[in-house]
Design a protein around this motif. Structure first.
Motif, short mmCIF file in Angstrom:
data_model
loop_
_atom_site.label_atom_id
_atom_site.label_comp_id
_atom_site.label_asym_id
_atom_site.label_seq_id
_atom_site.Cartn_x
_atom_site.Cartn_y
_atom_site.Cartn_z
N VAL A 234 -1.99 -14.45 -12.91
CA VAL A 234 -2.87 -13.34 -12.54
C VAL A 234 -4.30 -13.87 -12.57
CG1 VAL A 234 -3.61 -11.00 -13.11
CG2 VAL A 234 -1.30 -11.74 -13.69
N ARG A 235 -4.99 -13.82 -11.44
CA ARG A 235 -6.30 -14.45 -11.35
C ARG A 235 -7.26 -13.56 -10.59
NH1 ARG A 235 -4.64 -19.99 -8.53
NH2 ARG A 235 -6.90 -20.16 -8.59
N SER A 236 -8.56 -13.83 -10.78
CA SER A 236 -9.50 -13.03 -10.01
C SER A 236 -9.81 -13.78 -8.72
CB SER A 236 -10.77 -12.75 -10.81
OG SER A 236 -11.68 -13.76 -10.59
N THR A 237 -10.02 -13.04 -7.66
CA THR A 237 -10.01 -13.62 -6.34
C THR A 237 -10.97 -14.77 -6.16
OG1 THR A 237 -9.32 -11.55 -5.49
CG2 THR A 237 -10.18 -13.09 -3.89
N PHE A 238 -12.23 -14.52 -6.45
CA PHE A 238 -13.17 -15.59 -6.13
C PHE A 238 -13.73 -16.22 -7.40
CE2 PHE A 238 -13.03 -12.65 -2.52
CZ PHE A 238 -12.38 -13.50 -1.65
N GLY A 239 -13.02 -16.00 -8.50
CA GLY A 239 -13.49 -16.55 -9.78
C GLY A 239 -12.96 -17.95 -10.00
N LYS A 240 -13.12 -18.42 -11.21
CA LYS A 240 -12.68 -19.76 -11.54
C LYS A 240 -11.17 -19.78 -11.73
CE LYS A 240 -15.64 -19.29 -14.83
NZ LYS A 240 -16.17 -18.05 -14.32
N GLU A 241 -10.65 -20.90 -12.17
CA GLU A 241 -9.20 -21.07 -12.25
C GLU A 241 -8.52 -20.23 -13.32
OE1 GLU A 241 -7.10 -23.04 -10.17
OE2 GLU A 241 -8.92 -22.60 -9.04
N LEU A 242 -9.24 -19.93 -14.41
CA LEU A 242 -8.60 -19.27 -15.53
C LEU A 242 -8.04 -17.90 -15.15
CD1 LEU A 242 -11.18 -20.04 -18.31
CD2 LEU A 242 -8.95 -21.09 -17.94
N GLY A 243 -7.02 -17.52 -15.83
CA GLY A 243 -6.43 -16.21 -15.60
C GLY A 243 -5.42 -15.98 -16.69
N THR A 244 -4.35 -15.28 -16.39
CA THR A 244 -3.27 -15.11 -17.35
C THR A 244 -1.99 -15.61 -16.71
OG1 THR A 244 -4.27 -13.16 -18.34
CG2 THR A 244 -1.90 -13.41 -18.64
N ILE A 245 -1.21 -16.39 -17.47
CA ILE A 245 0.08 -16.83 -16.98
C ILE A 245 1.16 -15.98 -17.64
CG2 ILE A 245 1.71 -18.76 -16.84
CD1 ILE A 245 -0.71 -20.61 -17.11
N VAL A 246 2.00 -15.38 -16.83
CA VAL A 246 3.12 -14.61 -17.36
C VAL A 246 4.35 -15.49 -17.25
CG1 VAL A 246 4.36 -12.42 -17.25
CG2 VAL A 246 2.02 -12.55 -16.38
N THR A 247 4.97 -15.79 -18.38
CA THR A 247 6.03 -16.79 -18.36
C THR A 247 7.04 -16.57 -19.49
OG1 THR A 247 6.45 -19.16 -18.22
CG2 THR A 247 4.67 -18.49 -19.68
N ARG A 248 7.93 -17.53 -19.68
CA ARG A 248 8.96 -17.39 -20.72
C ARG A 248 8.33 -17.45 -22.10
NH1 ARG A 248 13.31 -21.39 -20.51
NH2 ARG A 248 11.56 -22.80 -20.73
N SER A 249 8.93 -16.73 -23.06
CA SER A 249 8.29 -16.64 -24.37
C SER A 249 8.21 -18.00 -25.05
CB SER A 249 8.99 -15.62 -25.25
OG SER A 249 10.35 -15.96 -25.34
N GLU A 250 9.11 -18.94 -24.67
CA GLU A 250 9.05 -20.28 -25.28
C GLU A 250 7.76 -20.99 -24.90
OE1 GLU A 250 12.48 -18.53 -24.76
OE2 GLU A 250 12.06 -19.79 -23.05
N GLU A 251 7.16 -20.57 -23.81
CA GLU A 251 6.00 -21.32 -23.32
C GLU A 251 4.67 -20.71 -23.72
OE1 GLU A 251 6.44 -22.09 -19.12
OE2 GLU A 251 8.48 -22.78 -19.44
N ILE A 252 4.70 -19.69 -24.54
CA ILE A 252 3.43 -19.08 -24.91
C ILE A 252 3.19 -19.20 -26.40
CG2 ILE A 252 3.58 -17.39 -23.04
CD1 ILE A 252 4.01 -15.36 -25.46
N GLU A 253 1.96 -19.00 -26.77
CA GLU A 253 1.62 -18.98 -28.17
C GLU A 253 1.82 -17.53 -28.64
OE1 GLU A 253 -2.43 -19.20 -30.52
OE2 GLU A 253 -2.37 -20.47 -28.72
N ALA A 254 2.76 -17.33 -29.57
CA ALA A 254 3.10 -15.95 -29.93
C ALA A 254 2.07 -15.32 -30.86
CB ALA A 254 4.47 -15.94 -30.59
N HIS A 255 1.84 -14.05 -30.70
CA HIS A 255 0.96 -13.29 -31.59
C HIS A 255 1.78 -12.15 -32.17
CE1 HIS A 255 -2.39 -15.13 -29.47
NE2 HIS A 255 -1.74 -14.86 -28.36
N ASP A 256 1.35 -11.62 -33.31
CA ASP A 256 2.01 -10.43 -33.83
C ASP A 256 1.80 -9.28 -32.85
OD1 ASP A 256 2.85 -11.77 -35.97
OD2 ASP A 256 1.44 -10.89 -37.40
N VAL A 257 0.53 -9.06 -32.53
CA VAL A 257 0.20 -8.01 -31.57
C VAL A 257 -0.54 -8.67 -30.42
CG1 VAL A 257 -0.97 -5.83 -31.17
CG2 VAL A 257 -0.02 -6.32 -33.43
N THR A 258 -0.07 -8.47 -29.22
CA THR A 258 -0.67 -9.15 -28.07
C THR A 258 -1.64 -8.25 -27.31
OG1 THR A 258 1.33 -10.45 -27.85
CG2 THR A 258 -0.11 -10.40 -25.94
N GLY A 259 -1.29 -6.98 -27.20
CA GLY A 259 -2.17 -6.11 -26.43
C GLY A 259 -1.91 -4.64 -26.73
#
Ligand code: ASP
Ligand code: MG
Length: 408
Positions: A234-259
Motif C-alpha cells: 500500500v503506497r502513496s501515489t507520488f510519494g517515496k517508496e515507503l508504504g505498508t506491506i501486507v504479508t504472511r505473519s512469519e514475515e512481519i515484526e509482531a506487536h501485541d497491538v498493531t492498530g
C-alpha cells in the motif's frame, strides 16, 4: 510473441484520488509508460475519478428513493469506464500502446449479488493476449460480470479486490495499491495525529482492521491476497517508496497491538427483551438473512434483566435493504432502529494471548468517561460498542495508553 512472465509482470491499482484530474491522470500515465520502458508487463486497475462514485450515487437518489440494485451497478460501473478510457488515451499520447477493458471484458466473473458481488473466477484471456502484444492493459476496478452476463459491482472500495485477484490470476507475487495515504496507520491519522505508519502487517490483522472499519483496503482484497499468497504494497501515489506491506505473519515484526479502528456506520435493531424475545429475534434474523444483510453483533440480555433490549447490529450501508424487508415481512413492527452506537476495535497478535490488555482497555475507556455496552474478542481483535459521541476520545486514549504512538 512475448509470453507474459510473472517475474516481469507488475500489477498496480490507482485509487480515485490518484486519478482525480486530467493532470493526475497524465502523471499516472507517465509513471506507467516508464515502467513499460523498463521492460515490465503492466496491468493497471483503476477506480473512478475523484468523487465520481458518490456523485453517481447522488444522481440515482434524485430519480429514485430505492434504486434497483441492478441499475445501480449499471450506473456505478460507468465511473471506472471514464477513468480507464482517459488513462488509456493519455498513455497512447505518450507513445506507448495501451488498451482498456471493463470488468466483464477482463473476465472478472462474479456471483449475482448486485452491489456486493464476490469474484468467483478470473478468465483473463484478453488481458493476457494484449499483454503479450506489448500493451499496457488497463482494467476497470470494482466491477465484474455474473454467469448470467449481468454487470455487477464488488462493494465500495472493491477495486482493491480486482487488483489482487488479477495479481493472483497471473501468479504475480505482489501488487501495488496506490492511494492517497502512504500506507496503513496505527489509527486514522485524521483522528489521531500521532498515528504512525505500520511498515508491515499480517494478512489476518489487516483483514480484521478492514472488516472493523479501516477504509484503506477492501477487506475482501486481503482475503484473496492471503488465499493466493500475494503480497500487497500500500503506497502513496507520488510519494517515496515507503508504504505498508501486507504479508504472511512469519514475515512481519509482531506487536501485541498493531492498530485501532472505528466504525461509525452501524445500525442497531432493538427489540424488547421480554419472554418472547428469542422467538422475535429469530424472526428478525430470518428476515435479515432473506435481505442478505450481515449481522455484526447480537446481544440478548438475560430474561430477568427488566427493561433491557435485544440488540441486533448491522452495517449502516445495509440499513435500507434491512428496513425494506423488515417493514414488508414483519408488518406488526415491534422493533426500533437506533443509530447512536459506534464500534471501536483494537487489532493485534497479542490481544488474546497477552494477559492484561482487557484491563488496560477498560481503564483507558473509563478515564475518558466511555462505557462500553458490549465487548467481544476474537483471536486477534477486541471490539467494543460505545455511544457514537464517545468514539473519538476513546480511540485517541486507547492509542496512547496501548503505546501505539511510540516508535516501535
Ligand atoms: N469507485 C468505487 C468506490 O468509490 C470503487 C473503488 O474506489 O474501489 O467505491
Ligand atoms: Mg479504496
Amino acid at each position: 510473441m512475448a509470453i507474459v512472465n510473472s517475474n516481469m509482470l507488475v500489477v498496480k491499482k490507482f485509487g480515485g484520488s490518484s486519478l482525480a484530474s486530467p493532470d493526475k491522470i497524465r502523471r499516472v500515465a507517465s509513471y506507467l509508460t516508464e515502467e513499460k520502458r523498463r521492460g515490465k508487463d503492466v496491468i493497471v486497475v483503476v477506480s473512478a475519478m475523484g468523487d465520481t462514485t458518490n456523485q453517481l450515487l447522488g444522481l440515482a437518489r434524485t430519480v429514485s428513493q430505492h434504486p434497483p440494485k441492478r441499475e445501480l451497478d449499471m450506473l456505478l460501473t460507468a465511473g471506472e469506464r471514464i477513468s480507464m478510457a482517459l488513462l488509456s488515451m493519455a498513455i497512447s499520447e505518450m507513445g506507448c500502446e495501451a488498451i482498456s477493458f471493463t470488468g466483464s471484458q477482463s473476465g472478472i466473473v462474479t456471483d449475482t449479488s448486485h452491489t456486493r458481488a464476490r469474484i468467483l473466477d478470473v478468465k483473463a484471456f484478453r488481458v493476457r493476449e494484449e499483454l503479450e502484444k506489448g500493451k499496457i492493459v488497463i482494467v476497470a476496478g470494482f466491477q465484474g460480470v455474473s454467469p448470467a452476463k449481468e454487470v455487477t459491482t464488488l462493494g465500495r472500495g472493491g477495486s482493491d479486490t480486482t487488483c489482487v485477484a488479477l495479481a493472483a490470476a497471473f501468479n504475480a507475487r505482489e501488487c501495488d495499491i496506490f492511494t492517497d495515504v502512504d500506507g496503513v496507520y496505527t489509527a486514522h491519522p485524521g483522528l489521531v495525529p500521532e498515528a504512525r505508519r505500520i511498515p508491515s502487517i499480517s494478512y489476518d490483522e489487516m483483514m480484521e482492521l478492514s472488516f472493523c472499519g479501516a477504509e484503506v483496503l477492501h477487506s475482501r482484497s486481503v482475503e484473496v491476497a492471503k488465499r493466493f499468497g500475494v503480497k500487497v504494497n500500500v503506497r502513496s501515489t507520488f510519494g517515496k517508496e515507503l508504504g505498508t506491506i501486507v504479508t504472511r505473519s512469519e514475515e512481519i515484526e509482531a506487536h501485541d497491538v498493531t492498530g485501532i479502528t472505528q466504525d461509525l456506520n452501524l445500525v442497531r435493531i432493538k427489540l424488547p427483551s421480554d419472554k418472547d424475545a428469542s422467538v422475535k429475534t429469530q424472526a428478525v434474523l430470518a428476515v435479515l438473512e432473506r435481505a442478505e444483510v450481515n449481522v455484526r453483533f447480537l446481544h440478548i440480555p438475560p430474561a430477568a434483566a427488566a427493561g433491557g433490549s435485544v440488540s441486533v447490529m448491522i452495517p449502516g450501508d445495509q440499513k435500507e435493504s434491512a428496513l425494506e424487508h423488515l417493514e414488508r415481512e414483519l408488518p406488526a413492527g415491534g422493533f426500533e432502529l437506533d443509530e447512536n452506537l459506534g464500534m471501536v476495535s483494537i487489532v493485534g497478535q497479542g490481544i488474546c494471548s497477552r494477559p492484561g490488555i482487557a484491563g488496560r482497555v477498560l481503564a483507558a475507556l473509563d478515564s475518558v468517561g466511555a462505557r462500553p455496552e458490549m465487548i467481544s474478542t476474537t483471536g486477534i481483535t477486541m471490539t467494543m460498542l460505545l455511544d457514537k459521541g464517545e468514539v473519538v476520545a476513546a480511540v485517541r486514549k486507547l492509542h496512547t495508553d496501548l503505546g501505539l504512538g511510540e516508535p516501535a
